[in-house]
Write an enzyme that holds these catalytic residues in place. Structure first.
Site, PDB file in Angstrom:
ATOM      1  N   HIS A  46      11.683  -3.035 -27.850  1.00 39.59           N
ATOM      2  CA  HIS A  46      11.300  -3.440 -28.686  1.00 39.59           C
ATOM      3  C   HIS A  46      12.370  -2.625 -29.622  1.00 39.59           C
ATOM      4  O   HIS A  46      12.264  -1.514 -31.328  1.00 39.59           O
ATOM      5  CB  HIS A  46      10.056  -2.821 -29.323  1.00 39.59           C
ATOM      6  CG  HIS A  46       8.904  -4.148 -28.743  1.00 39.59           C
ATOM      7  ND1 HIS A  46       9.384  -4.055 -27.877  1.00 39.59           N
ATOM      8  CD2 HIS A  46       8.438  -4.425 -29.960  1.00 39.59           C
ATOM      9  CE1 HIS A  46       8.186  -5.773 -28.199  1.00 39.59           C
ATOM     10  NE2 HIS A  46       7.291  -5.486 -28.832  1.00 39.59           N
ATOM     11  N   GLU A  89      -0.950   7.781 -44.683  1.00 35.08           N
ATOM     12  CA  GLU A  89       0.060   6.519 -44.565  1.00 35.08           C
ATOM     13  C   GLU A  89       0.189   5.447 -46.389  1.00 35.08           C
ATOM     14  O   GLU A  89      -0.785   6.264 -46.620  1.00 35.08           O
ATOM     15  CB  GLU A  89       0.309   5.221 -43.874  1.00 35.08           C
ATOM     16  CG  GLU A  89       0.368   5.497 -42.189  1.00 35.08           C
ATOM     17  CD  GLU A  89       1.442   4.590 -41.714  1.00 35.08           C
ATOM     18  OE1 GLU A  89       1.859   3.426 -42.287  1.00 35.08           O
ATOM     19  OE2 GLU A  89       1.162   4.977 -40.146  1.00 35.08           O
ATOM     20  N   ASP A 102       2.372   2.813 -35.195  1.00 29.36           N
ATOM     21  CA  ASP A 102       1.112   1.942 -36.126  1.00 29.36           C
ATOM     22  C   ASP A 102       1.235   0.977 -34.934  1.00 29.36           C
ATOM     23  O   ASP A 102       0.517   0.808 -34.957  1.00 29.36           O
ATOM     24  CB  ASP A 102       2.145   1.370 -37.607  1.00 29.36           C
ATOM     25  CG  ASP A 102       2.105   2.797 -38.222  1.00 29.36           C
ATOM     26  OD1 ASP A 102       2.148   3.147 -37.971  1.00 29.36           O
ATOM     27  OD2 ASP A 102       3.087   2.172 -38.986  1.00 29.36           O
TER      28      ASP A 102
HETATM   29  C1  LIG Z   1       6.430  -3.871 -34.312  1.00 34.26           C
HETATM   30  C2  LIG Z   1       7.195  -2.115 -34.005  1.00 34.26           C
HETATM   31  C3  LIG Z   1       6.399  -1.677 -34.611  1.00 34.26           C
HETATM   32  C4  LIG Z   1       6.716  -0.129 -34.620  1.00 34.26           C
HETATM   33  N1  LIG Z   1       6.195   0.725 -34.897  1.00 34.26           N
HETATM   34  C5  LIG Z   1       6.992   2.388 -34.657  1.00 34.26           C
HETATM   35  C6  LIG Z   1       5.918   3.187 -35.602  1.00 34.26           C
HETATM   36  O1  LIG Z   1       4.805   2.882 -36.433  1.00 34.26           O
HETATM   37  N2  LIG Z   1       6.310   4.390 -35.454  1.00 34.26           N
HETATM   38  C7  LIG Z   1       7.739   4.527 -34.681  1.00 34.26           C
HETATM   39  O2  LIG Z   1       7.831   5.710 -34.973  1.00 34.26           O
HETATM   40  N3  LIG Z   1       8.173   3.465 -34.288  1.00 34.26           N
HETATM   41  C8  LIG Z   1       7.817   2.178 -34.158  1.00 34.26           C
HETATM   42  N4  LIG Z   1       8.549   1.380 -34.326  1.00 34.26           N
HETATM   43  C9  LIG Z   1       9.738   1.560 -33.042  1.00 34.26           C
HETATM   44  C10 LIG Z   1       9.690   2.617 -31.429  1.00 34.26           C
HETATM   45  O3  LIG Z   1       9.334   3.052 -31.544  1.00 34.26           O
HETATM   46  C11 LIG Z   1      10.993   1.628 -30.524  1.00 34.26           C
HETATM   47  O4  LIG Z   1      11.699   1.480 -30.975  1.00 34.26           O
HETATM   48  C12 LIG Z   1      10.562   2.510 -29.349  1.00 34.26           C
HETATM   49  O5  LIG Z   1      11.956   3.119 -28.671  1.00 34.26           O
HETATM   50  C13 LIG Z   1      10.857   1.264 -28.486  1.00 34.26           C
HETATM   51  O6  LIG Z   1       9.860   1.457 -27.655  1.00 34.26           O
HETATM   52  P1  LIG Z   1      10.239   0.609 -26.320  1.00 34.26           P
HETATM   53  O7  LIG Z   1       9.450   1.039 -25.286  1.00 34.26           O
HETATM   54  O8  LIG Z   1      10.001  -0.578 -26.553  1.00 34.26           O
HETATM   55  O9  LIG Z   1      11.848   0.946 -26.170  1.00 34.26           O
HETATM   56  P2  LIG Z   1      12.676   0.097 -25.566  1.00 34.26           P
HETATM   57  O10 LIG Z   1      13.545  -0.519 -26.736  1.00 34.26           O
HETATM   58  O11 LIG Z   1      12.914  -0.604 -24.863  1.00 34.26           O
HETATM   59  O12 LIG Z   1      13.943   1.586 -25.762  1.00 34.26           O
HETATM   60  C14 LIG Z   1      14.517   2.238 -26.266  1.00 34.26           C
HETATM   61  C15 LIG Z   1      15.585   3.762 -26.032  1.00 34.26           C
HETATM   62  O13 LIG Z   1      14.659   4.056 -25.213  1.00 34.26           O
HETATM   63  C16 LIG Z   1      14.839   4.449 -23.710  1.00 34.26           C
HETATM   64  N5  LIG Z   1      13.975   4.382 -22.862  1.00 34.26           N
HETATM   65  C17 LIG Z   1      13.333   3.584 -22.539  1.00 34.26           C
HETATM   66  N6  LIG Z   1      12.418   3.677 -21.623  1.00 34.26           N
HETATM   67  C18 LIG Z   1      12.678   5.087 -21.353  1.00 34.26           C
HETATM   68  C19 LIG Z   1      11.668   5.680 -20.179  1.00 34.26           C
HETATM   69  N7  LIG Z   1      11.441   5.727 -20.217  1.00 34.26           N
HETATM   70  N8  LIG Z   1      12.764   7.142 -20.578  1.00 34.26           N
HETATM   71  C20 LIG Z   1      14.180   7.565 -21.487  1.00 34.26           C
HETATM   72  N9  LIG Z   1      14.668   7.001 -22.270  1.00 34.26           N
HETATM   73  C21 LIG Z   1      14.095   5.599 -21.916  1.00 34.26           C
HETATM   74  C22 LIG Z   1      16.074   3.398 -24.304  1.00 34.26           C
HETATM   75  O14 LIG Z   1      17.361   3.201 -22.777  1.00 34.26           O
HETATM   76  C23 LIG Z   1      16.282   2.967 -25.254  1.00 34.26           C
HETATM   77  O15 LIG Z   1      17.998   3.577 -25.289  1.00 34.26           O
HETATM   78  C24 LIG Z   1       8.175   0.042 -33.550  1.00 34.26           C
HETATM   79  C25 LIG Z   1       8.695  -0.841 -33.220  1.00 34.26           C
HETATM   80  C26 LIG Z   1       8.505  -2.056 -33.039  1.00 34.26           C
HETATM   81  C27 LIG Z   1       8.932  -3.558 -32.900  1.00 34.26           C
END
Ligand SMILES: Cc1cc2nc3c(=O)[nH]c(=O)nc-3n(C[C@H](O)[C@H](O)[C@H](O)COP(=O)(O)OP(=O)(O)OC[C@H]3O[C@@H](n4cnc5c(N)ncnc54)[C@H](O)[C@@H]3O)c2cc1C
Length: 506
Positions: free
Chosen positions: A77, A253, A140
């Site tokens: 994400h 918020e 969120d």
């Molecule tokens: C619809 C939506 C809503 C969101 N709402 C919020 C919000 O309310 N508050 C907020 O703070 N953020 C929010 N985000 C942002 C979100 O927190 C970050 O984009 C987060 O990185 C997404 O998590 P993911 O599991 O998809 O990570 P990925 O996109 O898969 O990874 C993000 C980064 O973390 C690294 N990573 C992933 N897993 C691990 C692991 N286990 N150990 C070490 N590194 C790792 C990856 O290599 C990459 O560099 C939102 C994003 C979206 C798309």
């Protein structure tokens, strides 16, 4: 990046690796895309590990190769390719079965051990149904993994009270860039613990986290009120986040919106359910083209008498100066409240806008700069809206642990600003390129006018950009990198460090 001739060798060596999980060379396209939809970089292979041991084997394998990189992918994400590894190895971390490994009583209070690849939505439902407890600090949207948000910060309407998610974990298991599996906490391997939290995946892969929990309430009163003046909105929001716990809401918020009847950018976006009525007369009661909605919530239990809840809400709202008659509220189950964005996700998927590109921009803006930000950005550049929410709400710095890798602007209070753009593939709207250009325009306006801000979920293409982002933390960040991922194989999609070449696969 792996060279063509190395691929065959790598494939053969992988076969001898004795992984308990699996490797996929064919269906890799998904790992070359993300929610942002702005970049595409397919990996050479996707590994589905069965546990930390497999992750360690993959990292050790990559270390022996001349130039292989490894990216942990949570739920993909990210917006700017942060979880990608161009022609490298992506480790697919998502594991629903890891949602809750154990319930523990730690020195800091009750906690749950959860897998790094668990989705927060699964952590929530399992914690509440199995233990009646719930994590304290959220995002969120909960379709994100534990490792993914802990690598950034994890912020939402509870951050003012408990700090970000990175302030609510007491122990991690991490597989470092040298392939070592290390347990770390404030008291044990603390340098690794704090560098990994908010560390953009640079120092290790989080395979387990100990997350603080508290008894879960049953119900939530969810409330929105509207302001026409930004200074009144910020004064009330800041007062709520600095009052003692018993004098405030459990969630705070806010967002900016357009003073129009536009269903996405205007007044209808303030309503908490589609049956609620709003008066078109609201639009003419304020001449301001942009208005501000304060969003708060109060926890309570099913046994609480409704008049007691009403009285408490009235007392808390009574001290606020929102526009008359602009109070919208609903009562809902605690889990439904935390999963509120899931409904929007379902609708967006049905409309095709969930899978379209999302040129999002997230910033932390200091209290001293937020009025200028409002004037320059909300009231000027974005006065017609962005086709999605424009979140703006204050948080207190003292709830953040400054030993983590997250960097913040100056001052005790700063604002999270999240410009969550949705593009509609079926309607004539600005091109994605124009929206990305508008994001640059916003950042340039902030820099030109001397605003104090930091990017949240940062993205830079140059070392200079990263150096400026980290400021006086840069040398520490580099030092941690050389210690825990000396060959720079981890999280290449962040584009902070370049893979150090080694002697080659042997
Ligand atoms: C619809 C939506 C809503 C969101 N709402 C919020 C919000 O309310 N508050 C907020 O703070 N953020 C929010 N985000 C942002 C979100 O927190 C970050 O984009 C987060 O990185 C997404 O998590 P993911 O599991 O998809 O990570 P990925 O996109 O898969 O990874 C993000 C980064 O973390 C690294 N990573 C992933 N897993 C691990 C692991 N286990 N150990 C070490 N590194 C790792 C990856 O290599 C990459 O560099 C939102 C994003 C979206 C798309």
């Amino acid at each position: 990046m792996l060279q063509q001739e190395d691929e065959e060798v790598a494939r053969r060596l992988f076969q001898d690796m004795d992984l308990e999980g699996s490797i996929d060379y064919r269906s890799t396209a998904f790992a070359g895309r993300d929610f942002g939809g702005l970049h595409a970089s397919p990996p050479f292979a996707v590994v589905r590990p069965s546990g930390s041991r497999d992750i360690s084997s993959v990292i050790r394998f990559a270390l022996k190769s001349p130039n292989l990189t490894v990216a942990a992918r949570g739920n993909g994400h990210s917006i700017n390719g942060q979880a990608m590894a161009n022609r490298g190895l992506v480790i697919d971390m998502k594991r629903p079965s890891d949602a809750v490994i154990d319930f523990v009583r730690s020195d800091a209070g009750f906690a749950v051990d959860v897998g790094g690849g668990a989705l927060w939505e699964d952590v929530l439902t399992r914690c509440v149904s199995e233990f009646g407890f719930s994590p304290r600090s959220w995002t969120d949207y909960l379709g994100l993994t534990v490792g993914g948000t802990l690598s950034n910060a994890g912020v939402s309407g509870q951050t003012f009270r408990y700090g970000p998610q990175t302030s609510n974990v007491t122990e991690l298991e991490v597989v470092t860039g040298t392939g070592d599996t290390v347990i770390c906490s404030d008291g044990q391997n603390s340098e690794l613990f704090f560098s990994v939290l908010g560390g953009l995946g640079q120092f290790g892969i989080i395979t387990r986290a100990r997350v603080l929990v508290q008894p879960a309430p049953n119900m939530v009163r969810w409330i929105r009120v509207v302001y026409s003046e930004f200074d009144e909105f910020t004064r009330d929001a800041e007062s709520l986040i600095t009052r003692p716990e018993s004098e405030s809401f459990d969630y705070v918020e806010g967002f900016a919106f357009v003073n129009s009847d536009d269903p996405v950018n205007g007044w209808p976006s303030v309503l908490l359910n589609p049956d609620q009525l709003w008066d078109t007369g609201f639009m003419i009661r304020s001449a301001s083209p942009v208005l501000y909605c304060l969003e708060v919530a109060l926890h309570y239990n099913k046994g609480d008498c409704s008049s007691t809840v009403d009285t408490r809400v009235e007392r808390l709202l009574g001290r606020l100066r929102f526009m008359e008659d602009t109070l919208f509220q609903v009562d809902l189950n605690y889990i439904d409240f935390l999963l509120r964005v899931k409904e929007a996700e379902k609708q967006a998927k049905a409309n095709g806008i969930w899978d379209a590109p999302h040129p999002w921009l997230n910033l932390f803006v200091s209290k001293t700069s937020i009025e200028d930000f409002d004037r320059l950005v909300f009231k000027e550049i974005l006065k017609d809206g962005i086709g999605g929410p424009m979140l703006v709400y204050p948080i207190s710095r003292s709830k953040w642990d400054e030993r983590t890798s997250v960097v913040l602007p100056d001052g005790e209070i700063f604002y999270i600003v999240a410009l969550l753009r949705f593009t509609n593939p079926y309607q004539k709207s600005p091109s994605v390129r124009d929206l990305v250009a508008q994001n640059h325009e916003i950042i340039e306006a902030c820099v030109r006018n001397g605003l104090d801000f930091k990017l949240y979920l940062p993205h830079y293409n140059t070392e200079e950009g990263w150096k400026q982002h980290f400021g006086d933390r840069w040398s520490w960040f580099e030092e941690m990198k050389s210690k825990y991922d000396p060959m720079a194989i981890l999280a290449p999609g962040q584009k902070i460090f370049t893979r150090n070449p080694s002697c080659g696969i042997n």
